[in-house]
Design a protein around this motif. Structure first.
Motif, mmCIF file in Angstrom:
data_model
loop_
_atom_site.group_PDB
_atom_site.id
_atom_site.type_symbol
_atom_site.label_atom_id
_atom_site.label_comp_id
_atom_site.label_asym_id
_atom_site.label_seq_id
_atom_site.Cartn_x
_atom_site.Cartn_y
_atom_site.Cartn_z
ATOM 1 N N HIS A 38 8.360 -1.573 -3.364
ATOM 2 C CA HIS A 38 8.800 -0.751 -4.490
ATOM 3 C C HIS A 38 8.330 0.682 -4.260
ATOM 4 N N ASN A 39 9.284 1.633 -4.329
ATOM 5 C CA ASN A 39 8.970 3.052 -4.079
ATOM 6 C C ASN A 39 8.274 3.236 -2.728
ATOM 7 N N ASN A 40 8.823 2.532 -1.719
ATOM 8 C CA ASN A 40 8.313 2.617 -0.348
ATOM 9 C C ASN A 40 6.851 2.196 -0.223
ATOM 10 N N GLU A 41 6.445 1.256 -1.074
ATOM 11 C CA GLU A 41 5.080 0.746 -1.030
ATOM 12 C C GLU A 41 5.105 -0.767 -1.220
ATOM 13 N N MET A 42 4.265 -1.456 -0.454
ATOM 14 C CA MET A 42 4.234 -2.909 -0.515
ATOM 15 C C MET A 42 3.280 -3.392 -1.599
ATOM 16 N N LYS A 43 3.782 -4.251 -2.494
ATOM 17 C CA LYS A 43 2.963 -4.889 -3.520
ATOM 18 C C LYS A 43 2.720 -6.328 -3.070
ATOM 19 N N LEU A 44 1.531 -6.578 -2.582
ATOM 20 C CA LEU A 44 1.205 -7.860 -1.953
ATOM 21 C C LEU A 44 0.542 -8.813 -2.941
ATOM 22 N N SER A 45 0.955 -10.083 -2.912
ATOM 23 C CA SER A 45 0.382 -11.079 -3.824
ATOM 24 C C SER A 45 -1.011 -11.510 -3.376
ATOM 25 N N GLU A 46 -1.201 -11.626 -2.043
ATOM 26 C CA GLU A 46 -2.503 -12.031 -1.519
ATOM 27 C C GLU A 46 -2.662 -11.533 -0.076
ATOM 28 N N GLU A 47 -3.881 -11.272 0.314
ATOM 29 C CA GLU A 47 -4.156 -10.873 1.691
ATOM 30 C C GLU A 47 -4.127 -12.106 2.583
ATOM 31 N N LYS A 48 -3.646 -11.904 3.798
ATOM 32 C CA LYS A 48 -3.530 -13.062 4.685
ATOM 33 C C LYS A 48 -3.515 -12.634 6.138
ATOM 34 N N LYS B 76 0.246 -2.806 5.747
ATOM 35 C CA LYS B 76 -0.605 -2.130 4.782
ATOM 36 C C LYS B 76 0.230 -1.739 3.561
ATOM 37 N N PRO B 77 -0.404 -1.319 2.473
ATOM 38 C CA PRO B 77 0.361 -0.961 1.271
ATOM 39 C C PRO B 77 1.384 0.149 1.495
ATOM 40 N N GLN B 78 1.072 1.136 2.353
ATOM 41 C CA GLN B 78 1.955 2.293 2.506
ATOM 42 C C GLN B 78 2.729 2.342 3.817
ATOM 43 N N ASP B 79 2.337 1.519 4.769
ATOM 44 C CA ASP B 79 3.042 1.518 6.053
ATOM 45 C C ASP B 79 2.710 0.278 6.859
ATOM 46 N N ILE B 80 3.408 0.150 7.991
ATOM 47 C CA ILE B 80 3.185 -0.965 8.920
ATOM 48 C C ILE B 80 2.646 -0.390 10.221
ATOM 49 N N ASP C 259 -3.418 1.617 21.386
ATOM 50 C CA ASP C 259 -2.990 2.555 20.356
ATOM 51 C C ASP C 259 -2.131 1.782 19.362
ATOM 52 N N HIS C 260 -1.599 2.462 18.370
ATOM 53 C CA HIS C 260 -0.707 1.790 17.431
ATOM 54 C C HIS C 260 0.325 2.778 16.899
ATOM 55 N N THR C 261 1.451 2.229 16.483
ATOM 56 C CA THR C 261 2.544 3.022 15.934
ATOM 57 C C THR C 261 2.711 2.688 14.461
ATOM 58 N N LYS C 262 2.894 3.722 13.643
ATOM 59 C CA LYS C 262 3.078 3.516 12.213
ATOM 60 C C LYS C 262 4.554 3.592 11.844
ATOM 61 N N ILE C 263 4.989 2.676 10.998
ATOM 62 C CA ILE C 263 6.361 2.667 10.495
ATOM 63 C C ILE C 263 6.304 2.649 8.973
ATOM 64 N N SER C 264 7.000 3.568 8.348
ATOM 65 C CA SER C 264 6.999 3.609 6.882
ATOM 66 C C SER C 264 7.955 2.562 6.328
ATOM 67 N N TYR C 265 7.672 2.095 5.122
ATOM 68 C CA TYR C 265 8.562 1.122 4.477
ATOM 69 C C TYR C 265 9.902 1.766 4.134
#
Length: 253
Positions: free
Chosen positions: A71-81, A110-114, A121-127
């Motif tokens: 929602h609004n480019n942010e992940m609302k997660l029910s539980e961490e896993k 993550k809440p704001q990106d993947i 290294d790592h690459t970030k991808i926005s929702y």
């Protein structure tokens, strides 16, 4: 094969390097291609592992994906896993944006990106970039199934793209270094042509490229610095062994 002879010249005395001016361009570009292939080996291995792990996730672990909404480019997660794919890799779903990615983490939601692992290294991808594809855990499961159905096709496209980018990057690097070598030769009053330097540098950077690859594999930034030092030394030594240019006539009073 003539290309083998060009490689043999590389391990001979640097005074032989000016002979690279006779090297045909097809061998020059073949060597750049081989150097590009060498440098994408780490990422190729990493993306192959990702491809295999996607298959594992699609076949065995897809039901373990926790519920979430975008929602609004942010992940609302029910539980961490944490989903274990094998003994080495796992996928993480976390509610903390400050979560630190570790080497064993293949993907971290993550809440704001993947964050996706990309070899040391790592690459970030926005929702937002996935807003038309993924909205919840069901969409993610369908997306994984779709990718898995053509995983080797996507893998091939990624590798070809990496190879093209690396080829252009090395070519640009050689062009710049060759120009610097050409200027140094002129200052030392040596016979110099830019294309001769382009051909020489293409082969001279072979050893620095292997050192750079080792630095990437073990994550040692010092070796990356050493690779540039070898290039600098190679430029100076090569310029020294170039034939002398014409002497400038002295003007008598």
């Amino acid at each position: 094969m003539q290309y083998v002879n060009e490689l043999k010249r590389l391990i001979k005395h640097p005074k032989k390097y000016p002979m690279y001016r006779t090297t045909k361009l097809r061998y020059v570009f073949l060597h750049i291609l081989l150097l590009s292939i060498i440098l994408i080996i780490p990422n190729t291995i990493q993306y192959f592992q990702i491809t295999q792990n996607i298959s594992t996730l699609a076949h065995e672990e897809v039901d373990e994906i926790p519920k979430f909404k975008i929602h609004n480019n942010e992940m609302k997660l029910s539980e961490e896993k944490i989903i274990k794919l094998n003994d080495k890799h796992s996928i993480v779903f976390t509610k903390s944006q400050q979560f630190k990615m570790k080497p064993e983490h293949l993907v971290v939601f993550k809440p704001q990106d993947i964050e996706i692992s990309n070899y040391n290294d790592h690459t970030k991808i926005s929702y937002g970039s996935l807003s038309s594809v993924i909205h919840d855990e069901k969409d993610l499961s369908s997306f994984i199934d779709t990718i898995n159905a053509s995983k080797y096709f996507y893998f091939s496209i990624i590798i070809l793209l990496l190879l093209f980018i690396q080829f252009m990057s090395i070519s640009f690097k050689i062009a710049i270094v060759a120009f610097i070598g050409h200027l140094i030769s002129i200052l030392l009053n040596k016979k110099s042509r830019y294309m001769t330097w382009f051909k020489m540098i293409t082969f001279i950077i072979s050893i620095p490229t292997l050192v750079l690859l080792l630095g990437i594999l073990i994550g040692n930034a010092l070796l990356m610095f050493v690779s540039w030092c070898i290039i600098i030394v190679g430029i100076i030594v090569t310029a020294y062994y170039l034939p002398n240019g014409k002497k400038r006539a002295s003007l008598k009073q």
